[in-house]
Design a protein around this motif. Structure first.
Motif, PDB file in Angstrom:
ATOM      1  N   GLU A 319       0.843  -1.190   0.000  1.00  0.00           N
ATOM      2  CA  GLU A 319       0.000   0.000   0.000  1.00  0.00           C
ATOM      3  C   GLU A 319       0.881   1.243   0.000  1.00  0.00           C
ATOM      4  OE1 GLU A 319      -3.710   2.201   0.305  1.00  0.00           O
ATOM      5  OE2 GLU A 319      -3.102   0.219  -0.391  1.00  0.00           O
ATOM      6  N   LEU A 320       0.435   2.256  -0.757  1.00  0.00           N
ATOM      7  CA  LEU A 320       1.139   3.535  -0.847  1.00  0.00           C
ATOM      8  C   LEU A 320       0.461   4.573   0.035  1.00  0.00           C
ATOM      9  CD1 LEU A 320       2.041   4.000  -4.614  1.00  0.00           C
ATOM     10  CD2 LEU A 320       3.640   3.739  -2.720  1.00  0.00           C
ATOM     11  N   HIS A 321       1.256   5.413   0.659  1.00  0.00           N
ATOM     12  CA  HIS A 321       0.747   6.545   1.437  1.00  0.00           C
ATOM     13  C   HIS A 321       0.118   7.554   0.480  1.00  0.00           C
ATOM     14  CE1 HIS A 321       0.968  10.163   4.061  1.00  0.00           C
ATOM     15  NE2 HIS A 321       0.783   9.258   5.033  1.00  0.00           N
ATOM     16  N   PRO A 322      -0.879   8.331   0.914  1.00  0.00           N
ATOM     17  CA  PRO A 322      -1.470   9.343   0.022  1.00  0.00           C
ATOM     18  C   PRO A 322      -0.457  10.312  -0.561  1.00  0.00           C
ATOM     19  CG  PRO A 322      -2.879   9.024   1.918  1.00  0.00           C
ATOM     20  CD  PRO A 322      -1.648   8.214   2.160  1.00  0.00           C
ATOM     21  N   SER A 323       0.667  10.531   0.125  1.00  0.00           N
ATOM     22  CA  SER A 323       1.703  11.401  -0.424  1.00  0.00           C
ATOM     23  C   SER A 323       2.422  10.761  -1.603  1.00  0.00           C
ATOM     24  CB  SER A 323       2.717  11.756   0.664  1.00  0.00           C
ATOM     25  OG  SER A 323       3.394  10.583   1.114  1.00  0.00           O
ATOM     26  N   GLY A 324       2.440   9.437  -1.695  1.00  0.00           N
ATOM     27  CA  GLY A 324       3.053   8.736  -2.801  1.00  0.00           C
ATOM     28  C   GLY A 324       4.517   8.410  -2.618  1.00  0.00           C
ATOM     29  N   SER A 325       5.165   8.901  -1.593  1.00  0.00           N
ATOM     30  CA  SER A 325       6.594   8.659  -1.400  1.00  0.00           C
ATOM     31  C   SER A 325       6.881   7.568  -0.379  1.00  0.00           C
ATOM     32  CB  SER A 325       7.295   9.952  -0.963  1.00  0.00           C
ATOM     33  OG  SER A 325       6.732  10.432   0.247  1.00  0.00           O
ATOM     34  N   VAL A 326       5.910   7.192   0.415  1.00  0.00           N
ATOM     35  CA  VAL A 326       6.094   6.189   1.466  1.00  0.00           C
ATOM     36  C   VAL A 326       5.117   5.056   1.222  1.00  0.00           C
ATOM     37  CG1 VAL A 326       6.053   5.751   3.957  1.00  0.00           C
ATOM     38  CG2 VAL A 326       6.846   7.953   3.093  1.00  0.00           C
ATOM     39  N   GLY A 327       5.546   3.839   1.517  1.00  0.00           N
ATOM     40  CA  GLY A 327       4.682   2.673   1.352  1.00  0.00           C
ATOM     41  C   GLY A 327       4.985   1.623   2.398  1.00  0.00           C
ATOM     42  N   ILE A 328       4.036   0.700   2.536  1.00  0.00           N
ATOM     43  CA  ILE A 328       4.151  -0.395   3.512  1.00  0.00           C
ATOM     44  C   ILE A 328       3.924  -1.703   2.776  1.00  0.00           C
ATOM     45  CG2 ILE A 328       3.125  -1.476   5.552  1.00  0.00           C
ATOM     46  CD1 ILE A 328       2.482   1.249   6.612  1.00  0.00           C
ATOM     47  N   SER A 329       4.732  -2.693   3.105  1.00  0.00           N
ATOM     48  CA  SER A 329       4.554  -4.038   2.564  1.00  0.00           C
ATOM     49  C   SER A 329       4.492  -5.029   3.732  1.00  0.00           C
ATOM     50  CB  SER A 329       5.717  -4.409   1.642  1.00  0.00           C
ATOM     51  OG  SER A 329       6.939  -4.445   2.353  1.00  0.00           O
ATOM     52  N   VAL A 330       3.615  -6.034   3.595  1.00  0.00           N
ATOM     53  CA  VAL A 330       3.490  -7.111   4.579  1.00  0.00           C
ATOM     54  C   VAL A 330       3.602  -8.435   3.849  1.00  0.00           C
ATOM     55  CG1 VAL A 330       2.113  -5.793   6.234  1.00  0.00           C
ATOM     56  CG2 VAL A 330       0.970  -7.040   4.405  1.00  0.00           C
ATOM     57  N   GLY A 331       4.222  -9.429   4.513  1.00  0.00           N
ATOM     58  CA  GLY A 331       4.445 -10.701   3.862  1.00  0.00           C
ATOM     59  C   GLY A 331       4.155 -11.882   4.764  1.00  0.00           C
ATOM     60  N   GLU A 332       4.298 -13.070   4.186  1.00  0.00           N
ATOM     61  CA  GLU A 332       4.082 -14.308   4.920  1.00  0.00           C
ATOM     62  C   GLU A 332       5.165 -14.557   5.972  1.00  0.00           C
ATOM     63  OE1 GLU A 332       1.729 -16.539   5.071  1.00  0.00           O
ATOM     64  OE2 GLU A 332       0.437 -15.634   3.570  1.00  0.00           O
ATOM     65  N   ASP A 333       6.260 -13.841   5.902  1.00  0.00           N
ATOM     66  CA  ASP A 333       7.302 -13.970   6.917  1.00  0.00           C
ATOM     67  C   ASP A 333       6.972 -13.208   8.183  1.00  0.00           C
ATOM     68  OD1 ASP A 333       7.496 -11.472   5.851  1.00  0.00           O
ATOM     69  OD2 ASP A 333       9.637 -11.560   5.380  1.00  0.00           O
ATOM     70  N   ALA A 334       5.728 -12.610   8.267  1.00  0.00           N
ATOM     71  CA  ALA A 334       5.234 -11.892   9.446  1.00  0.00           C
ATOM     72  C   ALA A 334       6.028 -10.618   9.720  1.00  0.00           C
ATOM     73  CB  ALA A 334       5.229 -12.801  10.680  1.00  0.00           C
ATOM     74  N   PHE A 335       6.560 -10.009   8.687  1.00  0.00           N
ATOM     75  CA  PHE A 335       7.253  -8.738   8.829  1.00  0.00           C
ATOM     76  C   PHE A 335       6.443  -7.637   8.160  1.00  0.00           C
ATOM     77  CE2 PHE A 335      11.041 -11.035  10.058  1.00  0.00           C
ATOM     78  CZ  PHE A 335      11.699 -10.133  10.882  1.00  0.00           C
ATOM     79  N   LEU A 336       6.495  -6.465   8.805  1.00  0.00           N
ATOM     80  CA  LEU A 336       5.952  -5.234   8.222  1.00  0.00           C
ATOM     81  C   LEU A 336       7.127  -4.310   7.955  1.00  0.00           C
ATOM     82  CD1 LEU A 336       2.909  -3.138   9.235  1.00  0.00           C
ATOM     83  CD2 LEU A 336       5.125  -2.034   9.210  1.00  0.00           C
ATOM     84  N   LYS A 337       7.217  -3.822   6.732  1.00  0.00           N
ATOM     85  CA  LYS A 337       8.320  -2.939   6.353  1.00  0.00           C
ATOM     86  C   LYS A 337       7.750  -1.670   5.731  1.00  0.00           C
ATOM     87  CE  LYS A 337      11.713  -6.590   5.627  1.00  0.00           C
ATOM     88  NZ  LYS A 337      12.735  -7.181   4.728  1.00  0.00           N
ATOM     89  N   MET A 338       8.231  -0.545   6.273  1.00  0.00           N
ATOM     90  CA  MET A 338       7.855   0.767   5.733  1.00  0.00           C
ATOM     91  C   MET A 338       9.021   1.282   4.886  1.00  0.00           C
ATOM     92  SD  MET A 338       6.561   4.181   7.750  1.00  0.00           S
ATOM     93  CE  MET A 338       5.096   3.352   8.336  1.00  0.00           C
ATOM     94  N   TRP A 339       8.687   1.723   3.651  1.00  0.00           N
ATOM     95  CA  TRP A 339       9.697   2.091   2.659  1.00  0.00           C
ATOM     96  C   TRP A 339       9.588   3.566   2.312  1.00  0.00           C
ATOM     97  CZ3 TRP A 339      12.981  -1.820   1.019  1.00  0.00           C
ATOM     98  CH2 TRP A 339      12.566  -3.137   1.285  1.00  0.00           C
ATOM     99  N   ASP A 340      10.763   4.156   2.096  1.00  0.00           N
ATOM    100  CA  ASP A 340      10.827   5.489   1.508  1.00  0.00           C
ATOM    101  C   ASP A 340      11.210   5.279   0.039  1.00  0.00           C
ATOM    102  OD1 ASP A 340      11.104   8.086   0.760  1.00  0.00           O
ATOM    103  OD2 ASP A 340      12.735   8.569   2.156  1.00  0.00           O
ATOM    104  N   PHE A 341      10.205   5.316  -0.842  1.00  0.00           N
ATOM    105  CA  PHE A 341      10.452   5.010  -2.260  1.00  0.00           C
ATOM    106  C   PHE A 341      11.167   6.142  -2.987  1.00  0.00           C
ATOM    107  CE2 PHE A 341       6.714   2.215  -1.428  1.00  0.00           C
ATOM    108  CZ  PHE A 341       7.371   1.019  -1.627  1.00  0.00           C
ATOM    109  N   SER A 342      11.175   7.338  -2.424  1.00  0.00           N
ATOM    110  CA  SER A 342      11.940   8.418  -3.049  1.00  0.00           C
ATOM    111  C   SER A 342      13.444   8.174  -2.920  1.00  0.00           C
ATOM    112  CB  SER A 342      11.574   9.762  -2.421  1.00  0.00           C
ATOM    113  OG  SER A 342      11.884   9.760  -1.033  1.00  0.00           O
ATOM    114  N   LYS A 343      13.855   7.502  -1.838  1.00  0.00           N
ATOM    115  CA  LYS A 343      15.269   7.166  -1.634  1.00  0.00           C
ATOM    116  C   LYS A 343      15.530   5.664  -1.710  1.00  0.00           C
ATOM    117  CE  LYS A 343      15.952  11.176   1.357  1.00  0.00           C
ATOM    118  NZ  LYS A 343      16.399  11.654   2.705  1.00  0.00           N
ATOM    119  N   CYS A 344      14.454   4.875  -1.868  1.00  0.00           N
ATOM    120  CA  CYS A 344      14.553   3.414  -1.992  1.00  0.00           C
ATOM    121  C   CYS A 344      15.311   2.804  -0.804  1.00  0.00           C
ATOM    122  CB  CYS A 344      15.220   3.029  -3.315  1.00  0.00           C
ATOM    123  SG  CYS A 344      14.297   3.555  -4.764  1.00  0.00           S
ATOM    124  N   LYS A 345      14.804   3.094   0.368  1.00  0.00           N
ATOM    125  CA  LYS A 345      15.401   2.512   1.570  1.00  0.00           C
ATOM    126  C   LYS A 345      14.308   2.231   2.594  1.00  0.00           C
ATOM    127  CE  LYS A 345      16.497   6.858   3.918  1.00  0.00           C
ATOM    128  NZ  LYS A 345      17.589   7.650   4.548  1.00  0.00           N
TER     129      LYS A 345
END
Length: 499
Positions: A319-345
């Protein structure tokens, strides 16, 4: 000749005196003069001819009249005057002589003088025509001047009579022809995907590898099929639509790209694993796969500009944040990761007690929601702390936020395993509550899409039994069924947009 005369004198001198007068009379008919060699007779003739042109010949050296050598002349000089006389004789008497014949010949050498009568004979022959100057050819501009004058005269007459201007009519006809040539052939092109005014464009994916598009008009409540194609070799795992593009992903690990207006396929690209989620934001597409790979595609040239092995197992949702630069991914490994897609980190990485199936941001972006099968948890975006949670009766397979009726509050529409729709409300503090539950489909709800047409908010739901239902969301947070479509295939995903 001098040799002959000397020989004759010698002969006369040896003869008797009584016979000398008789012999001298018979000398002109003596055959010895004719038996002289021709070469010796010609040489003196040539010399005499040459001397004749320069000086007068003496009387004692004049040729004998009966000798043939004296009357011979060159054949060319004898024939050319005869031809000249013949040409003059053949010319008609009543015809006036041409101007070229009356001109006096120019003085020239004997050789040039021999050729001059031949030229006169050619001019005076009957077959030849008098040399007259060719008529002057009119120039193109002179030919066009009368035509232009007549055209201008007719144009003035038409204007005086109030007739329509033909030039203006021709110019309009030319413009009409250009527009007709520029416009594409309607019969050869597929029907446009543009929905009419105040309508929604809906794209669905199915288990039988096909995608279908529909136009829905809220005014007439009519659902019109637009297209249906089969671009994949497996089931369609996700679709996304925007003003320009239609994207579909399948279990055959391919992504198909189409233009939204002409429905023309512009290409395909591969993915590492089966795509599980497609999110389109602006000019970029965010994609997660069952191998844990997270990718970003650029829609201008459909090149992968970034990819990362984000999770060790399958990515359940992105899912992408309404601003479009931040997103969250969830997986079967039970981890939640928040990403800064403008800097890809990675900005935040959290180990969850259980793998989350869905993640959604609220419309203002202050909160996000995680769905764990039959439980919904609310978190703050800035702190990452859980605010509240709510248990629901059935497992939820899909969820979408509706536009906020009041500032600071949010409404979450969910589809359950038993085919029902549930509406949850979340306030500004993050407290979650159930509003209502309604029976919508005979089987589990596979996907939901929400779009706004004017002041009307609509929701589209599909189920695995082949039902597509369009809902109207009322101001009191209730829903009313507007249109239901039953097809002979099972739907897997849906996306809708108003343009």
């Amino acid at each position: 000749m001098a040799l002959r005369r000397a020989r004759n004198r010698r002969c006369l001198g040896s003869m008797p005196e009584g016979l000398a007068p008789f012999v001298s009379v018979a000398v002109p008919n003596e055959p010895e003069a004719a038996e002289a060699p021709p070469a010796r007779a010609k040489k003196p003739a040539r010399k005499a001819k040459a001397k004749k042109s320069t000086a007068a010949t003496p009387k004692d050296q004049r040729p004998v009249p009966n000798e043939p050598e004296a009357v011979e002349a060159p054949p060319a000089l004898a024939k050319k005057p005869a031809g000249k006389a013949k040409a003059k004789k053949s010319a008609p008497k009543d015809q006036p002589p041409p101007a070229a014949a009356t001109a006096p010949p120019a003085a020239a050498s004997p050789v040039a003088g021999a050729e001059q009568p031949v030229r006169k004979a050619k001019v005076l022959s009957p077959a030849a025509t008098p040399a007259t100057p060719p008529p002057a050819q009119p120039s193109p501009a002179a030919d066009q001047q009368p035509q232009l004058k007549s055209i201008l005269k007719k144009k003035r007459e038409r204007e005086a009579q109030g007739a329509p201007d033909m030039d203006a009519m021709l110019e309009k006809a030319r413009k009409r022809v250009k527009k007709t040539k520029a416009a594409p052939d309607a019969a050869a092109q597929p029907p446009p995907a543009n929905p009419p005014n105040n309508a929604a464009f809906i794209v669905c994916g199915t288990y039988d590898s096909s995608i279908a598009g529909y136009n829905f008009s809220p005014k007439t409540r009519k659902l019109t099929p637009v297209f249906a194609v089969k671009p994949h070799h497996g089931y369609v795992s996700g679709v996304a639509v925007s003003d320009k593009w239609i994207i579909s992903a399948g279990s055959d690990e391919t992504i198909c790209l189409y233009t939204a207006r002409r429905l023309k396929q512009i290409g395909t690209c591969g993915s590492e694993g089966t795509p599980t989620k497609l999110v389109m934001k602006g000019n970029n597409v965010l994609l997660g796969s069952d191998t844990g790979m997270l990718m970003i595609l650029r829609s201008s040239d459909w090149v992968t500009i970034w990819k990362e092995h984000a999770h060790k197992k399958r990515i359940n949702d992105v899912e992408l944040h309404p601003s479009g630069s931040v997103g969250i991914s969830v997986g079967e490994d039970a981890f939640l990761k928040m990403w800064d897609f403008s800097k890809c980190k990675i900005l935040l990485q959290v180990k969850l007690p259980k793998a989350a199936n869905l993640v959604r941001f609220t419309p203002d972006g202050a909160l996000y929601v995680l769905v764990f099968e039959a439980r919904v948890a609310v978190f703050k975006t800035d702190a990452g702390a859980e605010v509240s949670s709510l248990a629901v009766g059935n497992e939820l397979h899909c969820a979408q936020f509706l536009p906020s009726a009041t500032p600071g509050s949010a409404r979450l529409l969910c589809g359950a395993e038993d085919g029902s729709l549930q509406l949850l409300s979340i306030d500004a503090e993050g407290a979650c509550a159930s509003v209502w539950t309604a029976e919508a489909h005979p089987t589990r709800v596979k996907s939901l899409a929400v779009c706004t047409v004017g002041s009307l908010t609509m929701a589209v739901s599909v189920c695995s039994s082949g039902h597509l239902v369009v809902w109207e969301v009322n101001d009191d947070s209730t829903v009313t069924e507007m249109k239901r479509l039953c097809v002979g295939t099972r739907f897997t995903c849906v996306s809708a947009i108003h343009r």
